[in-house]
Write an enzyme that holds these catalytic residues in place. Structure first.
Site, mmCIF file in Angstrom:
data_model
loop_
_atom_site.group_PDB
_atom_site.id
_atom_site.type_symbol
_atom_site.label_atom_id
_atom_site.label_comp_id
_atom_site.label_asym_id
_atom_site.label_seq_id
_atom_site.Cartn_x
_atom_site.Cartn_y
_atom_site.Cartn_z
ATOM 1 C CD GLU A 103 -1.044 0.252 3.729
ATOM 2 O OE1 GLU A 103 -0.819 -0.265 4.819
ATOM 3 O OE2 GLU A 103 -1.837 1.199 3.583
ATOM 4 C CB ILE A 126 3.811 -11.685 3.984
ATOM 5 C CG1 ILE A 126 3.992 -10.668 5.117
ATOM 6 C CG2 ILE A 126 5.127 -12.045 3.331
ATOM 7 C CD1 ILE A 126 4.693 -11.242 6.341
ATOM 8 C CG ASP A 127 0.977 -7.635 5.925
ATOM 9 O OD1 ASP A 127 1.612 -8.560 6.461
ATOM 10 O OD2 ASP A 127 1.284 -6.435 6.033
ATOM 11 N N GLY A 170 0.986 -9.573 9.820
ATOM 12 C CA GLY A 170 -0.227 -9.245 9.062
ATOM 13 C C GLY A 170 -0.692 -7.819 9.257
ATOM 14 C CD GLU A 221 2.355 -7.766 12.898
ATOM 15 O OE1 GLU A 221 3.475 -7.873 13.431
ATOM 16 O OE2 GLU A 221 2.204 -7.339 11.729
ATOM 17 N NE ARG A 265 7.139 -21.982 29.006
ATOM 18 C CZ ARG A 265 8.258 -22.695 28.941
ATOM 19 N NH1 ARG A 265 8.980 -22.692 27.838
ATOM 20 N NH2 ARG A 265 8.639 -23.417 29.972
ATOM 21 C CG HIS A 271 11.339 -9.853 10.323
ATOM 22 N ND1 HIS A 271 11.367 -9.367 11.611
ATOM 23 C CD2 HIS A 271 10.911 -8.829 9.546
ATOM 24 C CE1 HIS A 271 10.987 -8.100 11.608
ATOM 25 N NE2 HIS A 271 10.704 -7.751 10.369
HETATM 26 O O1 F6P Z 1 3.820 -5.551 5.795
HETATM 27 C C1 F6P Z 1 4.620 -6.658 6.005
HETATM 28 C C2 F6P Z 1 5.047 -6.766 7.442
HETATM 29 O O2 F6P Z 1 5.823 -7.933 7.580
HETATM 30 C C3 F6P Z 1 3.907 -6.735 8.454
HETATM 31 O O3 F6P Z 1 3.243 -7.963 8.572
HETATM 32 C C4 F6P Z 1 4.642 -6.329 9.693
HETATM 33 O O4 F6P Z 1 3.792 -5.688 10.633
HETATM 34 C C5 F6P Z 1 5.669 -5.364 9.171
HETATM 35 O O5 F6P Z 1 5.847 -5.657 7.796
HETATM 36 C C6 F6P Z 1 6.993 -5.458 9.869
HETATM 37 O O6 F6P Z 1 7.828 -4.488 9.330
HETATM 38 P P1 F6P Z 1 9.387 -4.417 9.626
HETATM 39 O O7 F6P Z 1 10.064 -5.480 8.814
HETATM 40 O O8 F6P Z 1 9.757 -3.045 9.187
HETATM 41 O O9 F6P Z 1 9.567 -4.648 11.084
#
Ligand code: F6P
EC number: 2.7.1.90
Length: 341
Positions: A103, A126-127, A170, A221, A265, A271
């Site tokens: 986006e 990936i979202d 996400g 998240e 847990r 990533h």
């Molecule tokens: O938009 C992809 C994404 O992996 C999201 O799922 C996540 O919130 C964000 O990017 C994490 O970003 P960064 O790699 O900058 O921590």
């Protein structure tokens, strides 16, 4: 014609497959030249450019990440950013751009088109939260990685009579949680689109333990407890105003342990969901997007994004593609709820 390619925002598996397809078809079918701008929009702003020939894309189809590197640079937050892009395109003789991103990257592309710069967009994340396409590439790989993690966590959770909370990415959309949770047979799936009751999650967890199974809770998240707020890693925002989400899994595991007395847990997949080789599905989708993007550039059809509709690749206006996020509809979530507890 000389075509510039760039990859912006968070990386995702399949970016190199798009680059390869643009280069192969651009050169071999249309006889164009292709160059790569490095580090997302920072490349055109700072004039970071490299040639992209057939040899450069020879063995990149299966590689994760992006050979062009990425950044979350927003040219509209840089003094004279757009003018510098215009100057660098002229300096390197680049006639049009293929911008591969989500986006934010595509939002910049849309504004640049309004300023007379020729850009075609390719949807990546990936979202899976871009509304004008059925799927973005990278999503399928992320779901596979998360599902495999859930499968593995299940066996160790069973051995130790523990509840395991799996936090997935996400951002504000629950697609990765929904799909990996369904595929992995999670006992509870929590998504940002539906605030959750901690008491209800505890009830499902207890019920699962009563049946001698260890519960797996998949939490996006961006999921939010009723009456609460998103859990943030830091208070900082990036150049596009996004907060850094993360931590709801650990918070929830602590709550479950305190309220049910069962060991709980949290595992944060982070990533790992974006790394490594793309699935076959993502390789094919990314390749098709690249082929169709270079067609649009060749035809001078700028201001569009290539999109998947059913099994066809179509073109949609960038303005439409970036208008709103695609979140999980509640009826899709209701399908998963059948399996909770
Ligand atoms: O938009 C992809 C994404 O992996 C999201 O799922 C996540 O919130 C964000 O990017 C994490 O970003 P960064 O790699 O900058 O921590």
């Amino acid at each position: 014609m000389r075509i510039g390619v760039l990859t912006g925002g968070g990386d995702c598996p399949g970016l190199n497959a798009v680059i390869r397809a643009v280069v192969r078809k651009g050169i071999e079918v249309y006889g164009h030249e292709v160059v790569g701008f490095l580090n997302g929009w920072r490349g055109p702003v700072e004039g970071q450019v490299r040639p992209l020939g057939l040899d450069d894309v020879e063995d990149i189809l299966t590689r994760g990440g992006t050979v062009l590197r990425s950044s979350r640079t927003n040219p509209y937050k840089i003094d004279g950013g757009v003018e510098r892009i215009r100057e660098n395109l002229a300096r390197y003789g680049v006639d049009a751009l293929v911008a591969i991103g989500g986006e934010d990257t595509l939002g910049v592309a849309r504004r640049l088109v309004d300023e007379g710069i020729g850009v075609v967009g390719v949807p990546k994340t990936i979202d899976n939260d871009l509304s004008a396409t059925d799927y973005t590439f990278g999503f399928d790989t992320a779901v596979h990685i998360a599902t495999e993690a859930i499968d593995r966590l299940r066996t160790t959770a069973e051995s130790h009579h523990r509840a395991l909370v799996v936090e997935v990415m996400g951002r504000h959309a629950g697609w990765i949680a929904l799909h990996s949770g369904l595929a992995g047979g999670a006992n509870v799936i929590l998504v940002p689109e539906r605030p959750f009751s901690v008491a209800k999650v505890c009830e499902w967890v207890r019920r699962r333990f009563e049946r001698e199974y260890a519960p797996i809770i998949v939490v996006a998240e961006g999921a939010v407890p009723e009456g609460g707020a998103e859990v943030l890693q830091t208070g900082e925002t990036d150049a596009f105003g996004h907060v850094r989400l993360g931590g709801v899994g650990t918070w929830l595991a602590d709550e479950l342990a305190a309220r049910t007395g069962k060991e709980s847990r949290a595992v944060v997949l982070g990533h790992t969901q974006r790394g490594g080789t793309p699935t076959a599905y993502d390789r094919v989708l990314a390749t098709r997007f690249g082929l169709h993007a270079v067609d649009a550039v060749h035809e001078g059809d700028f201001g569009v994004m290539v999109a998947l509709r059913g099994t066809e690749i179509t073109r949609v206006k960038l303005a439409e593609a970036t208008a709103e996020l695609k979140t999980v509809p509640l009826e899709r979530y209701a399908e998963a709820e059948v399996f909770f507890g």
